[in-house]
Design an enzyme around this catalytic site. Structure first.
Site, PDB file in Angstrom:
ATOM      1  N   SER A 304     -36.638  22.309   8.813  1.00 23.38           N
ATOM      2  CA  SER A 304     -35.663  23.386   8.953  1.00 23.38           C
ATOM      3  C   SER A 304     -35.096  23.462  10.375  1.00 23.38           C
ATOM      4  CB  SER A 304     -36.311  24.710   8.531  1.00 23.38           C
ATOM      5  OG  SER A 304     -35.359  25.728   8.370  1.00 23.38           O
ATOM      6  N   ASP A 315     -27.942  12.876  17.239  1.00 19.62           N
ATOM      7  CA  ASP A 315     -26.516  12.587  17.086  1.00 19.62           C
ATOM      8  C   ASP A 315     -25.800  12.480  18.434  1.00 19.62           C
ATOM      9  OD1 ASP A 315     -26.936  12.548  14.410  1.00 19.62           O
ATOM     10  OD2 ASP A 315     -25.645  14.245  13.918  1.00 19.62           O
ATOM     11  N   LYS A 329     -35.420  19.701   5.106  1.00 21.56           N
ATOM     12  CA  LYS A 329     -34.987  21.006   4.599  1.00 21.56           C
ATOM     13  C   LYS A 329     -33.645  21.340   5.249  1.00 21.56           C
ATOM     14  CE  LYS A 329     -36.372  25.854   3.994  1.00 21.56           C
ATOM     15  NZ  LYS A 329     -35.358  26.558   4.803  1.00 21.56           N
TER      16      LYS A 329
END
Length: 402
Positions: A304, A315, A329
């Site tokens: 999460s 990224d 999640k």
């Protein structure tokens, strides 16, 4: 007797009608009964009301014992929400909702674990055992599955109901039936409850100016505690940083955003898309960010909010992700509080990494896959000389600061 039954039947039916009419005409829940051709039209809604009245009437007339109507209606609420089939969308009565709030903000009497409902089998699974907590003393481990509480089989039960059974007054005992898949066995563990001060941050300065911060969960105070730890390490001569998110089950979105904002340049941290296709973008607040060597440790229990942080770091390529694939999640929940202080926690959207990856069910692959030895995978505290993941993180930073 028949007069009493008739009275209670009328009372029950009246309560049901009042409840359903309340849902029908209350703004917060009006979305439950759309009038589009594809939605749940008013005709079907009233058919449901009539059927509910019929079922209650049959039970009231023929069931051989007295009926607990409060429990019946609570069961209706739980059933309505559970029928969605999403393990993260759930109804919480007032007591359970208060417990949910406490878990993210304060202390409580319990055994000292964080848990999550495994979406594959629906079983409540231990994600983390707090250091020094009663659960650690009892030998419980991350990835242990709780299948029984005090002799009651809890498989398939609502997770909040199970948590309520586990918590209790200080110095009382609870017996958990544990399925430990790593050992292929089930066993009972008796745990004495204690007052749990929920830890969120642990940190230290290692050799060569390499700092280490473990983020245990993203609770209401975690961003403030994290910043204090980072500033303290900076004052000690920080050359590089290891952030340990292993076994971190997640937590509050805004807290994760605040911490992530410290590590990435200007841009998107994450974005969400709801069921109507509406997009909400969460961006950095300023251009000030940590720019020293960084590694992030993750494993299959990093979930999460941990994955929001990890996904942004990966990224933007501002740190090296080391460990094993994260939990996966990629869904956002929001609690909607009802008039009686109960609540419905609803999955309202999907979240995506800055590059547009939806990681639900797949997780985030680390840059560098490093496994712990099998005997260490379920231990709460692994000595540095045996912690291959932490060693790899330190080596990675050393290679950048030499």
């Amino acid at each position: 007797m028949n007069q009493n039954k008739g009275f209670f039947k009328g009372l029950a039916v009246g309560i049901v009608i009042s409840f359903l009419v309340y849902i029908l005409y209350t703004g917060i829940n009006i979305a439950l009964i759309p009038t589009t051709d594809e939605g749940f039209a008013k005709k079907e809604w009233y058919e449901f009301m009539n059927k509910a009245n019929d079922v209650i009437g049959i039970l009231d007339t023929y069931y051989y014992e007295d009926i607990d109507y409060e429990k019946m209606f609570d069961g209706m609420y739980y059933g309505l929400v559970a029928s969605i089939g999403d393990p993260y969308t759930m109804y919480m009565d007032a007591e359970r909702f208060q417990s949910f709030i406490t878990d993210t903000e304060g202390s409580y009497a319990g055994i000292g674990v964080s848990v999550n409902q495994d979406p594959d089998d629906g079983i409540l699974t231990i994600m983390q055992v707090f250091p020094g907590a009663p659960a650690e003393s009892a030998g419980l481990q991350p990835s242990d599955k709780i299948i029984g509480v005090d002799g009651t089989n809890v498989v398939g039960m609502d997770s909040n109901e199970i948590i309520k059974m586990i918590k209790g007054p200080e110095d009382t005992e609870v017996t958990l039936t544990i399925a430990r898949q790593s050992e292929g066995r089930n066993f009972d563990s008796v745990v004495t409850r204690g007052i749990i001060e929920v830890p969120t941050i642990e940190y230290e300065m290692m050799d060569d100016g390499i700092g280490y911060i473990q983020v245990i969960s993203f609770d209401a105070v975690t961003d403030e505690q994290f910043l204090e730890a980072l500033l303290d390490l900076e004052n000690q001569g920080l050359n590089g940083l290891v952030i340990d998110l292993r076994n971190n089950p997640g937590g509050i979105l805004d807290v994760a955003l605040n911490i992530t904002d410290l590590f990435i340049p200007e841009g998107i941290i994450t974005y969400t898309i709801d069921g109507e296709g509406n997009k909400e973008v969460y961006e950095t607040k300023d251009n000030v960010f940590f720019n020293k060597p960084l590694t992030v440790l993750v494993n299959g229990n990093s979930a999460s909010a941990s994955e929001i942080f990890t996904g942004a770091i990966k990224d933007y390529d501002v740190g090296t992700i080391i460990g094993t694939t994260t939990f996966g999640k990629g869904l956002v929940q929001k609690p909607f509080i009802l008039n009686d202080q109960s609540a419905v926690k609803v999955t309202i959207s999907r979240y995506y990494t800055p590059n547009g990856d939806f990681i639900n069910g797949t997780g985030i692959e680390p840059h560098m896959v490093v496994e712990l030895a099998e005997e260490n995978q379920y231990r709460m505290s692994v000595p540095y000389e045996e912690d291959l993941q932490l060693q790899a993180a330190v080596t990675q930073i050393e290679g950048q600061i030499e």
